[in-house]
Write an enzyme that holds these catalytic residues in place. Sequence first.
Site, short mmCIF file in Angstrom:
data_model
loop_
_atom_site.label_atom_id
_atom_site.label_comp_id
_atom_site.label_asym_id
_atom_site.label_seq_id
_atom_site.Cartn_x
_atom_site.Cartn_y
_atom_site.Cartn_z
CG HIS A 239 -1.51 1.31 1.58
ND1 HIS A 239 -2.32 1.99 0.68
CD2 HIS A 239 -1.45 2.10 2.68
CE1 HIS A 239 -2.73 3.12 1.24
NE2 HIS A 239 -2.20 3.21 2.45
CG HIS B 95 -0.29 7.48 1.14
ND1 HIS B 95 -0.07 8.09 2.35
CD2 HIS B 95 -1.01 6.35 1.42
CE1 HIS B 95 -0.64 7.37 3.32
NE2 HIS B 95 -1.21 6.30 2.78
CD GLU C 292 3.54 -2.74 -21.84
OE1 GLU C 292 3.55 -3.72 -21.07
OE2 GLU C 292 3.50 -2.85 -23.08
P1 13P Z 1 0.90 2.86 9.22
O1 13P Z 1 2.06 3.79 9.55
O2 13P Z 1 0.14 2.44 10.46
O3 13P Z 1 1.36 1.71 8.39
O4 13P Z 1 -0.16 3.68 8.37
C1 13P Z 1 0.23 4.31 7.20
C2 13P Z 1 -0.86 4.40 6.22
O5 13P Z 1 -0.58 4.56 5.05
C3 13P Z 1 -2.26 4.32 6.67
O6 13P Z 1 -3.12 4.15 5.60
ZN ZN Z 2 -2.31 4.88 3.71
#
Ligand code: 13P
Ligand code: ZN
Length: 217
Positions: free
Chosen positions: A136, A138, A166
Site C-alpha cells: 500500500h 500514497h 502497458e
Molecule cells: P501505518 O504507519 O500504520 O502503516 O499507516 C500508514 C498508512 O498509510 C495508513 O493508511
Molecule cells: Zn495509507
Amino acid sequence: MADYKDHKVVRELADLTYTMWNMGWDEKNGGNISYILFDDEVKEIDIDENGRFYEMVSIPENMVGKYIVITASGSNFRLVRDDVESTVGVIRVEENGYTIVAGFANDNKPTSEIYMHLLSHGTRLKADPEHRVIVHNHATEISEMTFVHELDDTSFTRTLWSMITECIVVFPDGVGVLPWMVCGNEEIGLATAKKMETCRIVVWAHHGILASGSSLN
Ligand code: 13P
Ligand code: ZN
C-alpha cells in the site's frame, strides 16, 4: 537459522520501502507492505514462538498459522533500511489475532492497516495460490485522479487502460475503487478484500492505492 533482519525477503521488503519513498509515494510513514513467508523461508528465520500477542476479529480461516513479514505502524519509509529491527517484523496469524515472532523492537506493532492486509491476503490466496504480497502506498497521481474522476470500477479502469498502453497488460483484471473511508479498521479491510475477489489492485479515493502479487520484485 538466521536473524530475520538478514533474510533475503526482509532485505527486499526494506529496499522496496526506500524505492517507494524515493518515488514520492510514501510521505514519512505513509504506506505499508506485507509478505506471506513460504514454509521453507520460515525455517530459515529465528522465531520467538512466545512473543507478544494481539487480539483481532475477522481473521480469515485460510490465514491461520501463516507467518508474515510486515512493516511497523509509523515507520518512516526513507529510513526503514537503516533500522529494520524497529520498523519491520514477523507475525504468526492466530485464530483470534496474531503473535509477534520476530522484530518490532521498542514495542512497535504492525501497521494500523493490518485488517486490510490479513483480509486481502485471505481473499487473494483463494483466487491465486501463488499470491504472497500486499503493498500500500500514497501514489500522488492516483490520489489526484480520485478528486476529478468518477469513482466507479469500470470507468476508472478504462481511463487507466487508455492512458498507458502497458496498463491493460499489467492489470488485465482492472482496478477496484473505494470511496473515501476511515482507514486502519476492519470496515475498510473488509471492503478492500471484497474488491480483491475480482482484481489485484484497489484504489482508495483521496488516500492511495494497494496492489497484490506473488513477489516483492
Ligand atoms: P501505518 O504507519 O500504520 O502503516 O499507516 C500508514 C498508512 O498509510 C495508513 O493508511
Ligand atoms: Zn495509507
